[in-house]
Write a protein that holds these residues in place. Structure first.
Motif, short mmCIF file in Angstrom:
data_model
loop_
_atom_site.label_atom_id
_atom_site.label_comp_id
_atom_site.label_asym_id
_atom_site.label_seq_id
_atom_site.Cartn_x
_atom_site.Cartn_y
_atom_site.Cartn_z
N ASP A 173 5.89 6.75 14.46
CA ASP A 173 5.87 6.03 15.74
C ASP A 173 6.59 4.68 15.59
O ASP A 173 7.40 4.29 16.44
N GLN A 174 6.25 3.97 14.51
CA GLN A 174 6.90 2.67 14.29
C GLN A 174 8.40 2.87 14.10
O GLN A 174 9.22 2.14 14.67
N HIS A 175 8.77 3.87 13.31
CA HIS A 175 10.19 4.12 13.07
C HIS A 175 10.90 4.51 14.37
O HIS A 175 12.04 4.11 14.61
N TYR A 176 10.23 5.30 15.18
CA TYR A 176 10.86 5.67 16.45
C TYR A 176 11.10 4.41 17.28
O TYR A 176 12.21 4.16 17.74
N GLU A 177 10.05 3.64 17.43
CA GLU A 177 10.13 2.47 18.31
C GLU A 177 11.19 1.46 17.84
O GLU A 177 12.00 0.99 18.62
N ILE A 223 0.84 -1.20 0.00
CA ILE A 223 0.00 0.00 0.00
C ILE A 223 0.88 1.25 0.00
O ILE A 223 2.02 1.24 0.43
N VAL A 224 0.28 2.32 -0.53
CA VAL A 224 0.99 3.60 -0.71
C VAL A 224 0.36 4.61 0.24
O VAL A 224 -0.69 5.19 -0.06
N PRO A 225 0.95 4.83 1.40
CA PRO A 225 0.32 5.71 2.38
C PRO A 225 0.19 7.14 1.87
O PRO A 225 1.04 7.62 1.12
N ASP A 226 -0.84 7.77 2.31
CA ASP A 226 -1.07 9.19 1.99
C ASP A 226 -0.45 10.00 3.12
O ASP A 226 -1.08 10.27 4.15
N TYR A 227 0.79 10.40 2.92
CA TYR A 227 1.53 11.06 4.00
C TYR A 227 1.21 12.55 4.11
O TYR A 227 1.92 13.27 4.79
N THR A 228 0.16 12.98 3.42
CA THR A 228 -0.36 14.31 3.74
C THR A 228 -1.30 14.22 4.95
O THR A 228 -1.73 15.24 5.47
N ILE A 229 -1.63 13.00 5.36
CA ILE A 229 -2.57 12.81 6.45
C ILE A 229 -1.81 12.61 7.77
O ILE A 229 -0.99 11.69 7.87
N PRO A 230 -2.03 13.47 8.75
CA PRO A 230 -1.26 13.38 10.00
C PRO A 230 -1.29 11.99 10.63
O PRO A 230 -0.28 11.50 11.14
N LYS A 231 -2.44 11.32 10.58
CA LYS A 231 -2.51 10.01 11.21
C LYS A 231 -1.59 8.99 10.52
O LYS A 231 -0.99 8.14 11.17
N ALA A 232 -1.48 9.11 9.20
CA ALA A 232 -0.59 8.22 8.46
C ALA A 232 0.86 8.49 8.84
O ALA A 232 1.67 7.57 9.04
#
Lengths: 729, 729
Positions: free
Chosen positions: A358-362, A343-352
Motif C-alpha cells: 500500500d505504501q509503495h503504491y501510494e 525491523i525485518v518484516p515477516d512478509y509471509t504475513i498478508p498484513k505485512a
C-alpha cells in the motif's frame, strides 16, 4: 508418506554398547515417485509440514499443460537407487547415484564455475565472497551430463556432497593407494586427496525434503522442464530490454534530469533511470519515502521522465527505519532481530505485505514508478538476522534467509504489479529455487569481468536472471568490453551509484560503446521473442554453452572419452567453458575480457556451420577459432548458427517506445534456410496470459522470407518486414 | 529440566495468518543454575539425552575438591538475564548478556586473534584455513574482560553471534544513523555496517545444550577454574619437555639412527624422535603396522633409541586400511562413510577401542614406543566423513566430527597409557572443549610465524596445548626466530617430515639455535613445575598476556577508558597484543618474528618491575620498551617479573634423563625477594595422582635462598641447590 522412516539415530549416553551394521541398510529406498508430467518426478521425504517449498512462492503455478505437450522420457535412476535417511533429530538425508563418467553442473549463481563435481557445497543464501556454495542465489538444482536434473525443493540450508564421500559399502570406490610406499612397491594409481564417490548426498536440518527429478532429451530440455515446472520464465515489459542507467547515490532530481538530457544530446539509448539510496528520507534502514530535499516533486519528476519514454526504478532494502510511517504498524509483524537496526518484516504475513505494498503504491506506483532494485537480502551473517531469530508467523530464520529475496519478488510482482495488470522489471540481490517466473535480475559486487561472464552461464542453469553490470573500468578497452558483455545479457545496465560514470566516460571508446548499445536496441524483436520462449517453453534466453547441442564438452563427456572406470581421477582435470554463451536462439557471444587481451579463442559447437554476425562469413563447424579485436573492428565477437533467421529493427532506436510499429529487417545466415517465430504482445500487461499475443512465423527459403501469422491473439507489436538480408551468399 | 519450553517455532503452511508479538517473550529465562563449586554454575537447557558433552570425554573428572578451596565469587549475570529458546525443531538458542564496554576473548585455537567481539563464529572442527571460527580446536568457551567465562558443553556445531545481532526490543542498541543523508542533516554518529549488540547468542541443532559459567577474581582465575572443572591440566612426562625432532616421511631405521647420531655429535639435545607416515605398511589410510622394508627390527630399533634416552613417537591417522589386520573386525564398528577409503572406527564403542589399543600395545607400546601424533582429525569437509554419515553407536556424524580428536586422545590416554600407569606426551591435529587434561599438543600447517605466536595465546584461553613447530625457513634469521618461539612453547619440536631440515641446517645461526634449545633444557625444573601448576591449579603453563595481572589492555578495558555508552563503535579499533606471552609463572617471552625484523616493541604489565632475563637489569614497569636482536646478542627477548625465583639446572643437558638428580641453580630477580614451589615426582607414572610428589619451597630473602620441603610424597627429582644467583643487584 512415501518413505519409511530411517533408523533412529540417537541412543542415550556415551560409549554406547549397542552395535549395528552400518551398511546401506541405514537408508530407505525412495520408491514412490509422483509423475505429474512427462520428464518430472516428485518425491516427498519425511514430513513437509511446516516446511516452506520454493515452488510455494513461485511467480506462477507449474506449467503442467506445457509440460504435458513434451515427449515422454525415462526416469533416470534405477529402481531403488535413490536412498533416504529421515533421522529422529530433525534431519533428512538423500543419496542420489552418480557415476564416475558423469559431470554435474549448476547449483545457482556460482561465479567460479558451473561444474560442481567433486565439491562439498553449502547452499546458503549469503554474501558471494563466502564461497563454498554460498552465494546470492544458491539454487538447489543440478543437472547431469547424463541428461537429467535434480531439484531440492525446500527452503532450508542444504549441504550437498557432490560425488564426494565414499561409502564403505560402495561397489564403485576407486582402488586403495598407499600414499607413502617404499621404493619399488607398485600402486594402482596416484594417491588422491579426494577419491571419486558414486553419489550426490545432501542433508537438511528439517523434518522433510521434497525432491523433484527432471529428465529430457538434452540438457536444454532438462533445464526447460525445470523452468516450466517453476511456472515458466519471466516475460519482462519491452522497456526492460532497453538501456538502464543508475545514477550516484546522492543525486538530486535536477542532477538526474541533466544526466537524462545528456543521454539525448549524445545520442545514447536510455529506457530506465535507477535511483540509488539517497532518494529516500532514510536508508540503511529505509523509509521508502521521498527525500524532498533532493526530489521536491517526485510526481512531476516521474511524469517528466515517462514523457521522454524513460522509466524510473527505485533502490531499496527491505529493512524499515523507525522514521518510516509504516514502522509502528509493521513492528509487531517483524522479526525478533533487526538489520542495521531496522525491523525485518515477516512478509509471509498478508498484513505485512499489504502495509508495504500500500505504501509503495501510494508513494511510487501511483505516480508512475516502474520497478525496484531490492538490495541487501543476501548476507553476510553479521549483517542480516541470526539463524535463531524468530518471526511472528513461526517461519524459521533459516527459511526466511533462504527465501527473503524470493518473498520480496513474490510480494512486489504479485501484490503490487500483477494485480494491477502491469508488468515490471527490476533487480534483486538474492534469489533461490523456482525463481524463473520473476522479472528480477540478480547482480553482485564481485566485479570480476570473468566471473560476471561465468555468471551468465551459471544463471541459465537455475532459472535466474543475471546482470553483469558495468560500473567502472581501468581503461577504455575494459569499459568497452564490459559494456559489450552487459548488452548481451538479461539487462543492459550501467550502475554508477558509486563511480558516477556515464556511457561516454571513456572518450576513446564512446562511439563503439554507443554502437553496441544501439545494436542491442536493434535486436529488440529478437530479444523479446527469446524472453517469450523462456516464458512459454522454459528456454533460457541467454544460456551456457553446455546447453547448446553439439557443444564439445558435452560431446566429450557423454561419449566417454575419459575412461572413468580405469581412472576416474582424470575427471577433475577438464574445465568447462563459460567465457562464451548463447544469446537468444542462434547468436553465440564471446566477449573480450580481462585475461583475453586483444584476441581470444572461441569454441564452436559441432553439427552445423557458424557465421560471423556482421559479415555473414563462414567461421567454422565445431573446433576452436581465434578472433581479434582488430579483425572485428573492436565489435563484440558474435557468431550465428546455420539457418538462423534474426528479426531486427531496421534502425536502432533510443527508447523501446520507438520500437513499437517500427519496420523490421530480417537477417538470414547460412544456406539451408530456416525460420523464426516472432512473438508480439502489448509489451506491458499480463493480457498475454489470456492468449492475447501474436506469432509471426518468418520462414527463409529459396532467397525469400515468407511471413505468416500463426497465432493472432493481439495486434502486431513491431512494423512490417521492410528489409531482408541474406548474410551468407 | 531447568528451562521452560520456548514457543513452538513451527506453524503449518505458508502465508501464515497467526501473528504473535516477537519481543523477548520468545525467550525463557534460565533460572535454575547448579553451583557445583565456587565460581562455577551449570544449567541444562532442553533435553540432553543423547547429546555428547565434552566433559563426558575429558581426561579426568572435574576437580571439585581443588575448586572448593577457591574463593567464592558472585554470579556474573543479573537474575533472568540469560535467556533460552528451545524450539520444537531440534534447536536450542541461548542469549547471554554482554555490554558495550566488554571485550570477549577465546573460542579455542583461533590463529587470527584472541579477541572475538563483534564476530559471527561457526565453531566447527575443520581445516583452519576455512576461517570464520572453524579451526582445529574451536573450543566453545569465551572469557570476558569483565571477569567471567562461558562454556557451551555440547559436542555440536555451534554458531555464535558475539555482540552481533540487535534485537528490536533491546534497550542498548546504538542510535539510528542515516547512511545517505542530504547535506547539513546532522547524524548521531557515523553509520556502522555492524552495530554493537548487547549479547552473545548461540545456537545448536540439537535437543539440548549444557552451559557452564565460570567467574573469578581475575581472567586467569576464570581460566584456571575452567581447566579445573575440565579435570585439571595435563602433566606430561619429563621427557616430553625435552627437544623433539620428526624425521622425513620416507626415512628408514638406518637414516633415523644416523640422524640421532648427528644430534649427539653436534651436541644438540634430543629427547624424542617422531616417525612420519612411512613407518607403516600403508598410510592414508593406515595399518599401524611396521613397514619392515624400512624398519626391519622395530623392537631393537626402539630399544636402541631408548638406551640413548631418546623416545619414539609415531605418526598415524585413525582411518584404517583394508591391509590392516584389525580391518575385518573393525569393519562393522565403523561409520557408513570412509576417509581416503579407510574405515572410520566408532571409538565410542568399547570393542572398537579395544581392537585398536590391543594392536597398538602389541605393535608399539610393548616394544617401548612412547606416544603418538594423531593426524587428520580436523577437516576439510571433502576429506572427512559427511555430516550425514552414520556411526554404529548412533552417535551423530556432527558429534563425531567435533569430538574425534578428543575421542582419540581419550582412548590412547586412558586405555593405552594410563591403565598401564605410564604417562605419554604426543600431538593431535584437532581438539575441543574440556581437553585440558590431555597430554596432546595441537599443531597446524598454517606456518605463519605471527599466527603461530598468536596460537600460543589463544590456546591458553581454552585448555589446549599448542606447538608452533619449526619446519623450514627462508633465512638463518627466520630459522633462529622460529626455534626461539618453539623453545618457549608447550613442545619444543622441529618437524622435518617434508623439509628434511635439522637444527643445524642454517649454519649462520647453528650456535644460537643450540643455545636456545639448551636454555630450554636448563629451565626443565621451572617448566615441569609450570605444568604441575596446570595440573593441580589449572594455571596455563604458557599463556596470553591478557591473563597477566597489570597488563595494559585489561586495565584499559576494565577501567572503561572507552566510553562505550557514548560511542560503542570505538571498541572495534583496539587490537589485543598476542605477539608476546608468559612462559611459566614469571618469564615474559617476546619473540622476534617476520614483521618485527631486528627490533620490536614489548609491552610490560604494570604493577611491578620487569628485568632482563640474561642480565637482571631493570627494563621497566608498565609501558612499552623496544629491544633489538643486536642488543640481545640475538637471544630470545625474555623478561622476568619482580620477585621471581627461577630454578634451573646448573648446566644444560642433552636429554631429560640427565636432568634427574642434576644440581640446581636458582636465579632471583628484583630486590624484594620471592619464592617458588618446585614440584617433583617420578616424571613418568601416574603415582602423583596418589599424592606421590614432592614440593620444595625455595624462598629468596635477604640475599639468601632457603629451601623447605612442604610436601614430601616422593623422592626428589632434581639434585640440591648448588648455586644461587641474585640477578638484580
Amino acid at each position: 508418506m512415501f518413505v519409511e522412516k530411517g533408523l533412529s539415530l540417537f541412543v542415550a549416553g556415551f560409549l554406547a554398547l549397542s552395535i549395528g551394521a552400518a551398511g546401506l541398510e541405514d537408508l530407505s529406498q525412495v520408491k514412490d515417485w509422483e509423475n505429474p508430467a512427462p520428464g518430472v518426478w516428485k518425491a516427498t521425504l519425511g514430513n513437509m509440514k511446516g516446511e516452506l517449498r520454493y515452488t510455494d512462492i513461485a511467480a506462477e503455478k507449474p506449467r503442467l499443460e506445457a509440460l504435458k505437450e513434451l515427449e515422454s522420457v525415462p526416469f533416470p535412476f534405477k529402481e531403488g537407487k535413490v536412498g533416504v535417511l529421515v533421522s529422529s533429530d530433525n534431519r533428512v538425508m538423500i543419496r542420489i547415484p552418480a557415476s564416475a563418467d558423469e559431470r554435474l553442473f549448476g547449483f545457482g549463481l556460482q561465479m567460479d564455475s558451473i561444474k560442481k563435481s567433486r565439491q562439498v557445497l553449502e547452499l546458503n543464501v549469503d554474501h558471494w565472497s563466502r564461497g563454498g556454495g554460498r552465494t546470492h542465489a544458491p539454487v538447489p538444482f543440478y543437472i547431469s551430463s547424463k541428461g537429467y536434473g535434480v531439484f531440492f525443493n525446500t527452503a532450508r540450508f542444504l549441504k550437498v556432497y557432490v560425488q564426494i564421500g565414499n561409502r564403505k559399502d560402495s561397489k564403485n570406490n576407486p582402488p586403495f593407494v598407499d600414499r607413502n610406499p617404499p621404493p619399488n612397491e607398485p600402486q594402482p594409481g596416484a594417491w588422491q586427496a579426494v577419491p571419486f564417490a558414486d553419489a550426490v548426498e545432501a542433508q537438511v536440518h528439517g523434518g522433510g525434503l521434497e525432491v523433484v527429478v527432471f529428465s529430457g532429451k538434452s540438457l536444454l530440455d532438462v533445464v526447460s522442464r525445470y523452468n516450466l515446472y517453476c511456472g515458466g520464465g519471466a516475460l519482462p515489459p519491452l522497456w526492460g530490454m532497453g538501456f538502464w542507467h543508475r545514477v550516484p547515490a546522492a543525486f538530486t532530481a535536477d542532477q538526474t534530469r541533466a544526466e537524462v538530457k545528456e543521454f539525448e544530446e549524445r545520442d545514447f539509448p536510455l529506457d530506465v533511470i535507477g535511483l540509488e539510496p539517497g532518494w529516500q528520507t532514510k536508508s540503511y534502514p529505509c523509509t521508502f519515502e521521498w527525500q524532498t530535499k533532493r526530489f521536491p516533486d517526485p510526481e512531476a519528476f516521474t511524469k517528466e521522465l515517462l514523457d521522454k519514454g524513460v522509466h524510473l526504478n527505485l533502490w531499496e532494502n527491505p529493512y524499515i527505519s523507525p522514521a518510516s510511517r509504516i514502522y509502528q504498524a509493521m513492528y509487531p509483524l517483524s522479526a525478533s532481530h533487526t538489520v542495521w537496526l531496522g525491523i525485518v518484516p515477516d512478509y509471509t504475513i498478508p498484513k505485512a505485505r499489504k502495509l508495504l505494498t500500500d505504501q509503495h503504491y501510494e508513494d511510487h506506483i501511483r505516480i508512475g514508478v516502474s520497478g525496484y532494485k531490492i538490495d541487501e537480502v543476501d548476507g553476510y551473517d553479521q549483517w542480516l538476522w541470526p539463524d535463531h531469530a524468530t518471526f511472528p508467523s513461526g517461519t524459521s530464520a533459516e527459511a526466511m534467509r533462504q527465501s527473503y529475496g524470493l518473498l520480496l519478488q513474490n510480494m512486489l510482482y504479485t501484490d503490487l504489479f500483477k494485480q494491477r495488470n502491469v508488468r515490471t522489471y527490476g533487480l534483486v540481490r538474492a534469489s533461490n529455487g523456482a525463481a524463473s517466473g520473476y522479472p528480477f535480475v540478480l547482480y553482485s559486487d564481485s566485479y570480476s569481468h570473468s566471473q560476471y561472464i561465468t555468471g551468465v552461464s551459471a544463471a541459465s542453469l537455475g532459472g535466474i536472471l543475471w546482470c553483469p553490470e558495468v560500473r567502472s573500468a581501468g581503461s577504455g578497452r575494459e569499459w568497452l568490453n564490459r559494456t559489450q558483455t552487459v548488452c548481451f545479457s538479461h539487462m543492459a545496465m550501467l550502475n554508477a551509484w558509486s563511480s558516477g560514470k556515464k556511457p561516454w566516460s571513456y572518450s576513446d571508446v564512446t562511439d563503439k560503446v554507443r554502437d553496441v548499445i544501439k545494436l542491442r536496441m536493434q535486436l529488440l524483436p529478437y530479444i523479446y521473442t527469446a524472453f517469450a520462449e523462456y516464458n512459454r517453453k522454459g528456454t533460457p534466453p541467454v544460456r551456457a554453452m553446455i546447453l547448446e547441442s553439439g557443444f564439445k564438452l558435452n560431446e566429450r563427456v557423454i561419449a566417454g572419452q575419459l575412461d572413468s572406470e580405469k581412472n576416474p581421477y582424470a575427471e577433475g582435470k577438464v574445465v568447462e567453458t563459460t567465457d562464451q554463451f548463447m544469446f537468444g536462439p542462434s547468436i553465440l557471444v564471446a566477449p573480450f575480457y580481462e585475461k583475453q587481451g586483444e584476441q581470444r579463442t572461441v569454441e564452436l559447437p559441432e553439427g552445423g556451420n557458424w557465421y560471423d554476425f556482421y559479415s555473414g562469413k563462414l567461421v567454422g563447424n565445431g573446433g576452436k577459432i581465434t578472433v581479434t579485436a582488430e579483425g572485428l573492428q573492436e565489435r563484440t565477437p558474435l557468431f550465428v548458427k546455420e539457418g538462423a533467421v534474426i528479426p531486427m529493427l531496421t534502425k536502432a532506436v533510443n527508447t523501446t517506445r520507438q520500437a513499437y510499429a517500427h519496420p523490421l529487417e530480417v537477417r538470414v545466415y547460412g544456406t539451408v534456410g530456416g525460420s523464426f517465430e516472432l512473438y508480439e504482445d502489448d509489451g506491458q500487461t499480463f493480457d498475454y496470459q489470456q492468449g492475447k499475443y501474436r506469432i509471426r512465423k518468418l520462414t527463409a527459403a529459396n532467397g525469400k522470407v515468407v511471413e505468416e501469422v500463426v497465432k493472432d491473439g493481439a495486434p502486431a507489436m513491431f512494423g512490417p518486414v521492410e528489409s531482408v538480408k541474406f548474410m551468407t551468399q
